[in-house]
Design a protein around this motif. Structure first.
Motif, PDB file in Angstrom:
ATOM      1  N   ARG A 310       0.807  -1.235   0.000  1.00  0.00           N
ATOM      2  CA  ARG A 310       0.000   0.000   0.000  1.00  0.00           C
ATOM      3  C   ARG A 310       0.838   1.281   0.000  1.00  0.00           C
ATOM      4  O   ARG A 310       0.627   2.150  -0.858  1.00  0.00           O
ATOM      5  CB  ARG A 310      -0.927  -0.026   1.213  1.00  0.00           C
ATOM      6  CG  ARG A 310      -1.801   1.219   1.379  1.00  0.00           C
ATOM      7  CD  ARG A 310      -2.847   0.958   2.447  1.00  0.00           C
ATOM      8  NE  ARG A 310      -3.469   2.171   2.935  1.00  0.00           N
ATOM      9  CZ  ARG A 310      -3.350   2.642   4.170  1.00  0.00           C
ATOM     10  NH1 ARG A 310      -2.596   1.994   5.048  1.00  0.00           N
ATOM     11  NH2 ARG A 310      -3.957   3.740   4.542  1.00  0.00           N
ATOM     12  N   SER A 314       1.318   3.394  -3.557  1.00  0.00           N
ATOM     13  CA  SER A 314       0.796   4.768  -3.586  1.00  0.00           C
ATOM     14  C   SER A 314       1.880   5.734  -4.044  1.00  0.00           C
ATOM     15  O   SER A 314       1.608   6.672  -4.811  1.00  0.00           O
ATOM     16  CB  SER A 314       0.293   5.158  -2.190  1.00  0.00           C
ATOM     17  OG  SER A 314      -0.765   4.314  -1.781  1.00  0.00           O
ATOM     18  N   ALA A 356      -2.580   9.432  -5.542  1.00  0.00           N
ATOM     19  CA  ALA A 356      -1.953   8.580  -4.526  1.00  0.00           C
ATOM     20  C   ALA A 356      -2.674   8.698  -3.192  1.00  0.00           C
ATOM     21  O   ALA A 356      -2.838   7.702  -2.470  1.00  0.00           O
ATOM     22  CB  ALA A 356      -0.476   8.954  -4.379  1.00  0.00           C
ATOM     23  N   VAL A 359      -5.836   6.579  -3.367  1.00  0.00           N
ATOM     24  CA  VAL A 359      -5.534   5.152  -3.258  1.00  0.00           C
ATOM     25  C   VAL A 359      -5.134   4.793  -1.830  1.00  0.00           C
ATOM     26  O   VAL A 359      -5.583   3.783  -1.270  1.00  0.00           O
ATOM     27  CB  VAL A 359      -4.407   4.768  -4.246  1.00  0.00           C
ATOM     28  CG1 VAL A 359      -3.930   3.343  -3.988  1.00  0.00           C
ATOM     29  CG2 VAL A 359      -4.886   4.910  -5.685  1.00  0.00           C
ATOM     30  N   PHE A 360      -4.293   5.613  -1.214  1.00  0.00           N
ATOM     31  CA  PHE A 360      -3.806   5.315   0.129  1.00  0.00           C
ATOM     32  C   PHE A 360      -4.950   5.327   1.154  1.00  0.00           C
ATOM     33  O   PHE A 360      -5.005   4.471   2.049  1.00  0.00           O
ATOM     34  CB  PHE A 360      -2.737   6.329   0.532  1.00  0.00           C
ATOM     35  CG  PHE A 360      -2.058   6.017   1.837  1.00  0.00           C
ATOM     36  CD1 PHE A 360      -1.013   5.116   1.890  1.00  0.00           C
ATOM     37  CD2 PHE A 360      -2.474   6.632   3.020  1.00  0.00           C
ATOM     38  CE1 PHE A 360      -0.384   4.823   3.091  1.00  0.00           C
ATOM     39  CE2 PHE A 360      -1.867   6.347   4.221  1.00  0.00           C
ATOM     40  CZ  PHE A 360      -0.809   5.436   4.258  1.00  0.00           C
TER      41      PHE A 360
END
Length: 538
Positions: A310, A314, A356, A359-360
């Motif tokens: 993860r 990211s 990013a 997504v994170f």
């Protein structure tokens, strides 16, 4: 090809105090697609007395670039291609002759495309493709036969030989004509498509007949196999051994621990088991590995979590596109300023940080998101651009060495560039043969070079045509070019005749014959380059 059109060649004929001004004012010395203008750097930054030091630096830099090519292709480019193949649910044969062939030949193909991008260095492409073809079909194949004499699969061998001879003859014809048109360049790609169709049809017929005789059989092994596949099988026992050290109780790592752990270049237990030579090479590779880990995502379908990380993935959303714009065309587009103000690279960073963050915040450390396969596409593009960047620098360095030592691009291509791109095949295929898989090794020898030849010439010429050229001109560099193509054609014809005469059994004597053939060819090529053999003596 280079021919007499490269005016930068005459710089060594000038006095030392004139060379810097000459390379500044000569267009052929300034057309470098890489990040470093090597002629200007050599003759303007180094005094004439320090020229040997500059050559030494270039030699070390060249070795580092070859190392970067191999690392980016094997550890990042190939795994992402395998992930894409798995996602698309391609059969083994389709994957073998497309994605896996591209993974094996990535350094050769990208080097050829980089060399074809400039008329001054196109001779490097021909020299490298033909030189690598001779090296692989003689030295590598001969070493496999020396290590493990075996009986080659007759039909795949004859099929690969016929298609490779067709590709070589086609290239020889184009060199003789002196130019290649759009239809002929597309024909290279079309010939490879015919080769792919032939592989698929022959595999289907073979499996159908086999099932009709002995009933259902397991999935067919691909004709084109990568050396990395066998290396992975060798590492399974090591992975099982490492599993013994896993904690018995579940332990949850923090996000920072996951991130730092993913950047760890080597496991301490593995480090202790390896030799000093391996450790020294690993120390040299660590900066490259860390840089590639920070910029190239790798998706591994064989792992339970598909290599999901993860925090690092990211970060890849920011660093991956940034690498793309800063490496494509030597960063010209990335440094461009929108309306003279805001730079493009900064805009890419801002968009990347925004994506990013999404997504994170929307994923967890334990479970990959449904769109995780998209990271394999990003990894494929970024690793391809890293390989292309390294290949462009290799071509520029070899061009510079040719200028300093007054060597033709063809001889540099068939020696340094061909050896640098093929030496890995020699070691890996010999290792595979020593472990008892000579058929796998010989399949990798002949299958990969077909892809390299057809796509190296085809795509390289197409890129020039898309840049505004209606056709690509070739000016063969004298007798050496014809010796190179003739030697490759002769080696293929000899193998096509002699191997069936031996009932397709490759003996140690035949392996010695192939290696001696290469040594004789190399001696003749070098004597021709240095003027000891010329048309008047023939």
């Amino acid at each position: 090809m280079k021919g007499a059109a490269d005016e930068c060649d005459v710089v060594m004929n000038l006095s030392a105090n004139q060379r810097c001004e000459f390379v500044k004012n000569t267009p052929d010395c300034s057309r470098e697609d890489g990040f470093i203008n090597y002629p200007r750097f050599t003759f303007c930054q180094f005094s004439p007395r320090l020229l040997p030091l500059a050559i030494t630096i270039y030699a070390v830099w060249l070795l580092f670039l070859f190392l970067a090519l191999g690392l980016a292709a094997s550890k990042f480019f190939c795994p992402n291609l395998s992930a894409i193949s798995s996602t698309l649910r391609l059969t083994h044969n389709v994957a073998g002759v497309t994605f896996l062939a591209l993974g094996n030949g990535a350094p050769d193909v990208f080097s050829a495309m980089a060399a074809f991008s400039r008329p001054q260095t196109a001779g490097l492409a021909i020299g490298a493709l033909f030189g690598a073809g001779i090296f692989v079909t003689t030295v590598v194949a001969g070493s496999v036969a020396l290590v493990k004499p075996f009986t080659v699969a007759s039909r795949p061998f004859l099929r690969d030989m016929v298609f490779y001879m067709a590709a070589v003859f086609w290239t020889f014809t184009i060199l003789y004509k002196g130019h290649i048109a759009l239809a002929e360049a597309l024909g290279y790609i079309g010939l490879y498509m015919v080769y792919v169709a032939t592989v698929l049809i022959s595999a289907y017929i073979y499996n159908y007949r086999k099932r009709s005789i002995i009933g259902p059989t397991p999935a067919h092994t691909p004709d084109l196999l990568t050396s990395d596949e066998y290396s992975e099988s060798l590492n399974k026992s090591i992975q099982t051994y490492d599993d013994e050290y896993q904690p018995l109780l579940p332990h949850t790592l923090t996000t920072s621990q996951i991130f730092l752990g993913s950047l760890k270049p080597v496991d301490s237990r593995k480090w202790r088991r390896k030799s000093w030579g391996w450790r020294l090479l690993k120390v040299v590779k660590i900066p490259l590995e860390v840089l590639l880990l920070l910029t190239v995502p790798v998706v591994d379908p064989d792992k339970e979590d598909h290599n999901w990380n993860r925090p690092l993935n990211s970060l890849h959303i920011v660093t991956g596109p940034l690498v793309c714009i800063l490496t494509f065309n030597a960063g010209q587009y990335g440094l461009y300023r929108i309306q003279g103000g805001f730079p493009v690279w900064a805009l890419v960073v801002l968009i990347g940080v925004f994506l990013a963050a999404i997504v994170f915040c929307s994923t967890t450390n334990e479970q990959p998101p449904p769109y995780h396969f998209l990271f394999s596409l990003l990894g494929f593009v970024v690793s391809a651009l890293w390989i292309n960047t390294a290949a462009s620098e290799v071509v520029s360095v070899l061009h510079m060495l040719g200028i300093v030592f007054s060597l033709s691009n063809t001889v540099l291509g068939l020696t340094l560039l061909a050896w640098g791109n093929s030496i890995g095949d020699l070691f890996s295929d010999t290792l595979i043969a020593r472990q008892g898989y000579p058929r796998m090794a010989i399949s990798a020898c002949f299958g990969g070079i077909i892809f390299n030849m057809l796509f190296g010439v085809g795509l390289g010429c197409l890129l020039q045509m898309f840049g505004g050229h209606h056709e690509v001109k070739f000016e063969p560099e004298g007798l050496l070019c014809w010796i190179l193509s003739g030697a490759l054609g002769l080696s293929l014809v000899l193998s096509f005749v002699l191997v069936p005469l031996q009932c397709f059994h490759l003996t140690r004597a035949y392996g010695i014959f192939l290696i001696v053939f290469y040594c004789v060819f190399l001696l003749v090529a070098l004597l021709t380059e240095f003027g000891k053999i010329h048309l008047g003596t023939l």
